[in-house]
Design a protein around this motif. Structure first.
Motif, PDB file in Angstrom:
ATOM      1  N   SER A  71       0.852  -1.194   0.000  1.00 22.23           N
ATOM      2  CA  SER A  71       0.000   0.000   0.000  1.00 22.23           C
ATOM      3  C   SER A  71       0.883   1.238   0.000  1.00 22.23           C
ATOM      4  CB  SER A  71      -0.927   0.019   1.224  1.00 22.23           C
ATOM      5  OG  SER A  71      -0.199   0.270   2.408  1.00 22.23           O
ATOM      6  N   GLN A  72       0.292   2.372  -0.315  1.00 23.73           N
ATOM      7  CA  GLN A  72       1.038   3.626  -0.329  1.00 23.73           C
ATOM      8  C   GLN A  72       1.572   3.948   1.065  1.00 23.73           C
ATOM      9  OE1 GLN A  72       2.053   5.278  -2.849  1.00 23.73           O
ATOM     10  NE2 GLN A  72       0.689   4.785  -4.508  1.00 23.73           N
ATOM     11  N   SER A  73       0.814   3.616   2.102  1.00 23.35           N
ATOM     12  CA  SER A  73       1.236   3.967   3.459  1.00 23.35           C
ATOM     13  C   SER A  73       2.257   2.994   4.051  1.00 23.35           C
ATOM     14  CB  SER A  73       0.024   4.071   4.386  1.00 23.35           C
ATOM     15  OG  SER A  73      -0.671   2.850   4.435  1.00 23.35           O
ATOM     16  N   THR A  74       2.158   1.701   3.715  1.00 22.80           N
ATOM     17  CA  THR A  74       3.076   0.721   4.309  1.00 22.80           C
ATOM     18  C   THR A  74       4.167   0.252   3.359  1.00 22.80           C
ATOM     19  OG1 THR A  74       1.660  -1.156   3.689  1.00 22.80           O
ATOM     20  CG2 THR A  74       1.286  -0.159   5.869  1.00 22.80           C
ATOM     21  N   GLY A  75       4.034   0.545   2.064  1.00 17.83           N
ATOM     22  CA  GLY A  75       5.011   0.072   1.085  1.00 17.83           C
ATOM     23  C   GLY A  75       4.794  -1.391   0.766  1.00 17.83           C
ATOM     24  N   VAL A  76       5.887  -2.106   0.518  1.00 16.76           N
ATOM     25  CA  VAL A  76       5.831  -3.532   0.185  1.00 16.76           C
ATOM     26  C   VAL A  76       6.338  -4.314   1.388  1.00 16.76           C
ATOM     27  CG1 VAL A  76       6.620  -5.328  -1.407  1.00 16.76           C
ATOM     28  CG2 VAL A  76       6.325  -2.995  -2.228  1.00 16.76           C
ATOM     29  N   SER A  77       5.550  -5.286   1.837  1.00 19.71           N
ATOM     30  CA  SER A  77       5.977  -6.091   2.981  1.00 19.71           C
ATOM     31  C   SER A  77       7.236  -6.875   2.626  1.00 19.71           C
ATOM     32  CB  SER A  77       4.871  -7.057   3.414  1.00 19.71           C
ATOM     33  OG  SER A  77       4.738  -8.118   2.471  1.00 19.71           O
ATOM     34  N   LYS A  78       7.986  -7.236   3.634  1.00 20.98           N
ATOM     35  CA  LYS A  78       9.220  -7.999   3.433  1.00 20.98           C
ATOM     36  C   LYS A  78       8.921  -9.320   2.725  1.00 20.98           C
ATOM     37  CE  LYS A  78      13.210  -9.867   5.828  1.00 20.98           C
ATOM     38  NZ  LYS A  78      13.893 -10.055   7.098  1.00 20.98           N
ATOM     39  N   GLU A  79       7.841  -9.974   3.117  1.00 14.87           N
ATOM     40  CA  GLU A  79       7.495 -11.281   2.537  1.00 14.87           C
ATOM     41  C   GLU A  79       7.147 -11.165   1.042  1.00 14.87           C
ATOM     42  OE1 GLU A  79       4.924 -15.231   3.736  1.00 14.87           O
ATOM     43  OE2 GLU A  79       4.405 -13.320   4.658  1.00 14.87           O
ATOM     44  N   LEU A  80       6.367 -10.149   0.672  1.00 12.10           N
ATOM     45  CA  LEU A  80       6.029  -9.971  -0.737  1.00 12.10           C
ATOM     46  C   LEU A  80       7.257  -9.521  -1.522  1.00 12.10           C
ATOM     47  CD1 LEU A  80       3.919 -10.072  -2.975  1.00 12.10           C
ATOM     48  CD2 LEU A  80       3.344  -7.684  -2.439  1.00 12.10           C
ATOM     49  N   ALA A  81       8.066  -8.647  -0.956  1.00 13.96           N
ATOM     50  CA  ALA A  81       9.287  -8.196  -1.632  1.00 13.96           C
ATOM     51  C   ALA A  81      10.208  -9.378  -1.923  1.00 13.96           C
ATOM     52  CB  ALA A  81      10.011  -7.157  -0.779  1.00 13.96           C
ATOM     53  N   THR A  82      10.357 -10.272  -0.974  1.00 11.31           N
ATOM     54  CA  THR A  82      11.193 -11.465  -1.171  1.00 11.31           C
ATOM     55  C   THR A  82      10.609 -12.351  -2.260  1.00 11.31           C
ATOM     56  OG1 THR A  82      11.936 -11.402   1.120  1.00 11.31           O
ATOM     57  CG2 THR A  82      12.143 -13.521  -0.025  1.00 11.31           C
ATOM     58  N   MET A  83       9.308 -12.526  -2.241  1.00  8.35           N
ATOM     59  CA  MET A  83       8.632 -13.338  -3.261  1.00  8.35           C
ATOM     60  C   MET A  83       8.887 -12.763  -4.655  1.00  8.35           C
ATOM     61  SD  MET A  83       4.562 -14.088  -3.337  1.00  8.35           S
ATOM     62  CE  MET A  83       3.720 -14.646  -4.799  1.00  8.35           C
ATOM     63  N   ILE A  84       8.748 -11.460  -4.796  1.00  6.56           N
ATOM     64  CA  ILE A  84       8.966 -10.816  -6.099  1.00  6.56           C
ATOM     65  C   ILE A  84      10.422 -10.961  -6.523  1.00  6.56           C
ATOM     66  CG2 ILE A  84       9.022  -8.583  -7.293  1.00  6.56           C
ATOM     67  CD1 ILE A  84       6.540  -7.808  -5.537  1.00  6.56           C
ATOM     68  N   ARG A  85      11.341 -10.614  -5.649  1.00 11.54           N
ATOM     69  CA  ARG A  85      12.775 -10.669  -5.998  1.00 11.54           C
ATOM     70  C   ARG A  85      13.236 -12.090  -6.327  1.00 11.54           C
ATOM     71  NH1 ARG A  85      13.825  -6.556  -1.488  1.00 11.54           N
ATOM     72  NH2 ARG A  85      14.152  -4.624  -2.643  1.00 11.54           N
ATOM     73  N   ASP A  86      12.717 -13.069  -5.603  1.00 13.18           N
ATOM     74  CA  ASP A  86      13.127 -14.456  -5.843  1.00 13.18           C
ATOM     75  C   ASP A  86      12.684 -14.965  -7.218  1.00 13.18           C
ATOM     76  OD1 ASP A  86      14.325 -14.584  -3.365  1.00 13.18           O
ATOM     77  OD2 ASP A  86      12.772 -15.835  -2.438  1.00 13.18           O
ATOM     78  N   ASN A  87      11.684 -14.338  -7.815  1.00 11.26           N
ATOM     79  CA  ASN A  87      11.138 -14.824  -9.077  1.00 11.26           C
ATOM     80  C   ASN A  87      11.514 -13.986 -10.289  1.00 11.26           C
ATOM     81  OD1 ASN A  87       9.340 -17.268  -8.582  1.00 11.26           O
ATOM     82  ND2 ASN A  87       8.764 -15.887  -6.927  1.00 11.26           N
ATOM     83  N   LEU A  88      12.251 -12.907 -10.093  1.00 11.14           N
ATOM     84  CA  LEU A  88      12.661 -12.051 -11.202  1.00 11.14           C
ATOM     85  C   LEU A  88      14.156 -12.151 -11.439  1.00 11.14           C
ATOM     86  CD1 LEU A  88       9.826 -10.697 -10.957  1.00 11.14           C
ATOM     87  CD2 LEU A  88      10.980  -8.554 -11.401  1.00 11.14           C
ATOM     88  N   LYS A  89      14.518 -12.132 -12.690  1.00 14.14           N
ATOM     89  CA  LYS A  89      15.923 -12.046 -13.068  1.00 14.14           C
ATOM     90  C   LYS A  89      16.286 -10.577 -13.187  1.00 14.14           C
ATOM     91  CE  LYS A  89      15.989 -16.435 -15.408  1.00 14.14           C
ATOM     92  NZ  LYS A  89      16.237 -17.170 -16.618  1.00 14.14           N
ATOM     93  N   PRO A  90      17.573 -10.253 -13.138  1.00 13.81           N
ATOM     94  CA  PRO A  90      17.956  -8.840 -13.289  1.00 13.81           C
ATOM     95  C   PRO A  90      17.405  -8.250 -14.592  1.00 13.81           C
ATOM     96  CG  PRO A  90      19.823 -10.152 -12.591  1.00 13.81           C
ATOM     97  CD  PRO A  90      18.707 -11.122 -12.910  1.00 13.81           C
ATOM     98  N   ARG A  91      16.920  -7.038 -14.513  1.00  7.98           N
ATOM     99  CA  ARG A  91      16.375  -6.274 -15.639  1.00  7.98           C
ATOM    100  C   ARG A  91      15.068  -6.840 -16.186  1.00  7.98           C
ATOM    101  NH1 ARG A  91      21.352  -7.341 -17.252  1.00  7.98           N
ATOM    102  NH2 ARG A  91      20.685  -8.144 -19.252  1.00  7.98           N
ATOM    103  N   GLN A  92      14.495  -7.823 -15.543  1.00  6.64           N
ATOM    104  CA  GLN A  92      13.223  -8.371 -16.002  1.00  6.64           C
ATOM    105  C   GLN A  92      12.082  -7.503 -15.480  1.00  6.64           C
ATOM    106  OE1 GLN A  92      12.349 -12.434 -14.749  1.00  6.64           O
ATOM    107  NE2 GLN A  92      11.851 -12.887 -16.869  1.00  6.64           N
ATOM    108  N   ARG A  93      11.065  -7.315 -16.295  1.00  6.56           N
ATOM    109  CA  ARG A  93       9.928  -6.483 -15.913  1.00  6.56           C
ATOM    110  C   ARG A  93       8.861  -7.292 -15.198  1.00  6.56           C
ATOM    111  NH1 ARG A  93       8.204  -2.950 -20.915  1.00  6.56           N
ATOM    112  NH2 ARG A  93       6.990  -1.948 -19.287  1.00  6.56           N
ATOM    113  N   LEU A  94       8.084  -6.582 -14.400  1.00  7.23           N
ATOM    114  CA  LEU A  94       6.995  -7.190 -13.645  1.00  7.23           C
ATOM    115  C   LEU A  94       5.685  -6.543 -14.082  1.00  7.23           C
ATOM    116  CD1 LEU A  94       6.196  -9.092 -11.240  1.00  7.23           C
ATOM    117  CD2 LEU A  94       6.413  -7.069  -9.769  1.00  7.23           C
ATOM    118  N   ALA A  95       4.748  -7.345 -14.554  1.00  2.00           N
ATOM    119  CA  ALA A  95       3.419  -6.848 -14.907  1.00  2.00           C
ATOM    120  C   ALA A  95       2.578  -6.826 -13.638  1.00  2.00           C
ATOM    121  CB  ALA A  95       2.777  -7.741 -15.955  1.00  2.00           C
ATOM    122  N   VAL A  96       1.911  -5.703 -13.393  1.00  2.00           N
ATOM    123  CA  VAL A  96       1.089  -5.552 -12.197  1.00  2.00           C
ATOM    124  C   VAL A  96      -0.299  -5.059 -12.595  1.00  2.00           C
ATOM    125  CG1 VAL A  96       3.041  -5.167 -10.642  1.00  2.00           C
ATOM    126  CG2 VAL A  96       1.958  -3.214 -11.754  1.00  2.00           C
TER     127      VAL A  96
END
Length: 169
Positions: A71-96
């Motif tokens: 959320s805008q007020s809390t940002g990205v939780s550590k757990e979701l941030a880890t999930m995203i980073r673990d599944n992306l390669k460098p310079r890869q885009r994320l569709a949201v």
């Protein structure tokens, strides 16, 4: 380039919000990056088998309180941030699925995101095929969640002279 490198570079990862959590899927980035006709993306999700051929579920997590996950007020939780980073390669885009998620993730995680009309078609397809793509106990979809209609489906139906009500969009 090593074998498969170009395919990996063209792949895009998708952050998809469900009623109980978030999923990361792998999808053909060419369709999103080159703004193919929305009917092509819509057609990828006409049935569970075609959807399963087009996307691969990489990870799914449920969250007790999704309001605090991103959320805008809390940002990205550590757990979701880890999930995203673990599944992306460098310079890869994320569709949201929405502009808020795009700005939060780009700012906090320094990950390039895409959120446009092609992505909206993709999210619509994932939504209608959610029950076949995710674990059954986490994929409840109410009837009203199936609408609005996909832009690709709307164009397809209008092209075949099928009357579509404006409130279905």
């Amino acid at each position: 380039l090593p074998p498969g490198q170009l395919l990996d570079d063209m792949a895009v990862k998708v952050l998809f919000e469900t009623p109980s959590g978030f999923a990361i899927f792998h999808y053909d980035g060419y369709k999103l990056c080159h703004q193919v006709d929305s009917e092509e993306i819509w057609a990828d999700f006409v049935d569970p088998d075609s959807a399963a051929d087009e996307v691969d579920l990489l990870e799914f997590k449920t969250f007790e309180n999704k309001v605090h996950v991103i959320s805008q007020s809390t940002g990205v939780s550590k757990e979701l941030a880890t999930m995203i980073r673990d599944n992306l390669k460098p310079r890869q885009r994320l569709a949201v699925g929405n502009e808020d998620y795009k700005s939060i993730i780009e700012k906090e995680l320094n990950i390039s995101c895409v959120c446009d009309s092609a992505t909206a078609e993709l999210m619509w397809g994932l939504k209608i095929q959610m029950q076949s793509l995710l674990p059954p106990e986490n994929s409840d979809l109410r009837n009203e969640d199936y609408f609005p209609m996909s832009t690709g489906m709307y164009r397809f139906l209008k092209g075949h002279k099928i009357d579509v009500e404006p409130d279905m969009m």
